[in-house]
Design an enzyme around this catalytic site. Structure first.
Site, PDB file in Angstrom:
ATOM      1  N   SER A  31      23.917  39.225  38.625  1.00 60.09           N
ATOM      2  CA  SER A  31      24.099  39.885  37.332  1.00 60.09           C
ATOM      3  C   SER A  31      22.791  39.974  36.553  1.00 60.09           C
ATOM      4  O   SER A  31      21.859  39.186  36.767  1.00 60.09           O
ATOM      5  CB  SER A  31      25.138  39.132  36.501  1.00 60.09           C
ATOM      6  OG  SER A  31      26.357  39.073  37.205  1.00 60.09           O
TER       7      SER A  31
HETATM    8  N1  SAM Z   1      27.297  34.491  40.017  1.00 62.06           N
HETATM    9  C1  SAM Z   1      26.609  35.366  40.919  1.00 62.06           C
HETATM   10  C2  SAM Z   1      25.117  35.208  40.897  1.00 62.06           C
HETATM   11  O1  SAM Z   1      24.578  34.523  40.040  1.00 62.06           O
HETATM   12  O2  SAM Z   1      24.486  35.803  41.787  1.00 62.06           O
HETATM   13  C3  SAM Z   1      26.958  36.813  40.716  1.00 62.06           C
HETATM   14  C4  SAM Z   1      28.141  37.138  41.451  1.00 62.06           C
HETATM   15  S1  SAM Z   1      28.590  38.764  41.857  1.00 62.06           S
HETATM   16  C5  SAM Z   1      28.488  39.663  40.364  1.00 62.06           C
HETATM   17  C6  SAM Z   1      30.346  38.398  42.055  1.00 62.06           C
HETATM   18  C7  SAM Z   1      30.671  37.542  43.265  1.00 62.06           C
HETATM   19  O3  SAM Z   1      32.073  37.246  43.237  1.00 62.06           O
HETATM   20  C8  SAM Z   1      30.403  38.216  44.596  1.00 62.06           C
HETATM   21  O4  SAM Z   1      29.521  37.447  45.359  1.00 62.06           O
HETATM   22  C9  SAM Z   1      31.777  38.310  45.242  1.00 62.06           C
HETATM   23  O5  SAM Z   1      31.766  38.165  46.637  1.00 62.06           O
HETATM   24  C10 SAM Z   1      32.496  37.151  44.574  1.00 62.06           C
HETATM   25  N2  SAM Z   1      33.964  37.200  44.593  1.00 62.06           N
HETATM   26  C11 SAM Z   1      34.790  38.246  44.383  1.00 62.06           C
HETATM   27  N3  SAM Z   1      36.077  37.851  44.462  1.00 62.06           N
HETATM   28  C12 SAM Z   1      36.054  36.514  44.738  1.00 62.06           C
HETATM   29  C13 SAM Z   1      37.062  35.522  44.933  1.00 62.06           C
HETATM   30  N4  SAM Z   1      38.379  35.789  44.869  1.00 62.06           N
HETATM   31  N5  SAM Z   1      36.678  34.264  45.184  1.00 62.06           N
HETATM   32  C14 SAM Z   1      35.367  33.937  45.255  1.00 62.06           C
HETATM   33  N6  SAM Z   1      34.371  34.822  45.092  1.00 62.06           N
HETATM   34  C15 SAM Z   1      34.708  36.095  44.824  1.00 62.06           C
END
Ligand code: SAM
Length: 214
Positions: free
Chosen positions: A52
């Site tokens: 993000s």
């Molecule tokens: N916090 C992260 C960072 O600092 O890089 C940004 C994350 S990205 C915007 C959102 C993440 O949520 C992705 O890596 C995606 O694979 C994960 N995601 C989506 N649905 C999920 C779920 N049900 N459980 C765990 N992770 C999930």
């Protein structure tokens, strides 16, 4: 980044500011993207996901109103960057990622930087991490259609949950506070764009075709 993008836009929490000064964001992106790591934008990471925008990371971390003794759950480890930021502000961080490759990369990054208060799990974060509940704060870094009941149930009395809720294009960043009487108070923190939260209490796998990540 900190002066212009965060303080200049109203981030005031000193723990957030210090943490964002300490954690090397360029170590959380792919080598060919490192020169853009401190730009005012989200960036693509491995597995087609995103890290993000720095301001959004700071805004969410500030909204959690963390105390140094807090136990925090993060859904969506991604690159590991926001978990690393939270790990400099709170006692214990539990983070869940659905992509195994991302979870392992993040774990390696935490180890090489000596961040030993972060536990990583591969799985469906919409169900939370019941064995470690309750949590003083929960951060969801992907956008869901609703607030997962499992996460509400795993929030401690007095706890704060921050989550983007809406459709797959745009969401409202919501903070939920569980009061001493167990009542839930919701606040709207503004419009955001996140990748979809995919799982049992999120978007079903089949609904995510043609979604553009934030
Ligand atoms: N916090 C992260 C960072 O600092 O890089 C940004 C994350 S990205 C915007 C959102 C993440 O949520 C992705 O890596 C995606 O694979 C994960 N995601 C989506 N649905 C999920 C779920 N049900 N459980 C765990 N992770 C999930």
């Amino acid at each position: 980044m900190v002066q212009n993008q965060l303080i200049g836009r109203g981030i005031t929490d000193e723990m957030v500011i210090n943490s964002m000064l300490i954690v090397p964001r360029h170590k959380y992106v792919m080598e060919d993207k490192q020169e853009y790591a401190y730009y005012d934008s989200a960036l693509e990471i491995e597995s087609g996901q995103t890290i993000s925008q720095p301001y959004i990371v700071a805004l969410m971390a500030q909204a959690l109103k963390l105390k140094s003794i807090d136990k925090v759950l993060e859904i969506g480890t991604g690159s590991g960057y926001s978990a690393a930021i939270l790990s400099r502000m709170a006692m214990n961080i539990y983070t869940i990622e659905r992509h195994e490759g991302l979870a392992h990369l993040a774990k390696d990054r935490f180890r090489s930087q000596g961040y030993d208060n972060i536990a990583v799990q591969v799985g469906d974060g919409t169900l939370g991490w019941p064995e470690k509940a309750p949590f003083d704060a929960i951060l969801v870094t992907a956008g869901g259609p609703v607030i997962p009941d499992s996460l509400i149930n795993q929030l401690a009395i007095g706890g704060r949950l921050v989550i983007p809720v809406g459709d797959k294009g745009e969401q409202i960043l919501i903070r939920v506070k569980k009061t001493l009487t167990g009542e839930l108070i919701e606040e709207n923190l503004g419009l955001v764009r996140f990748v979809p939260l995919i799982g049992t209490e999120g978007w079903g796998e089949s609904n995510i075709k043609n979604v553009k990540p934030c």
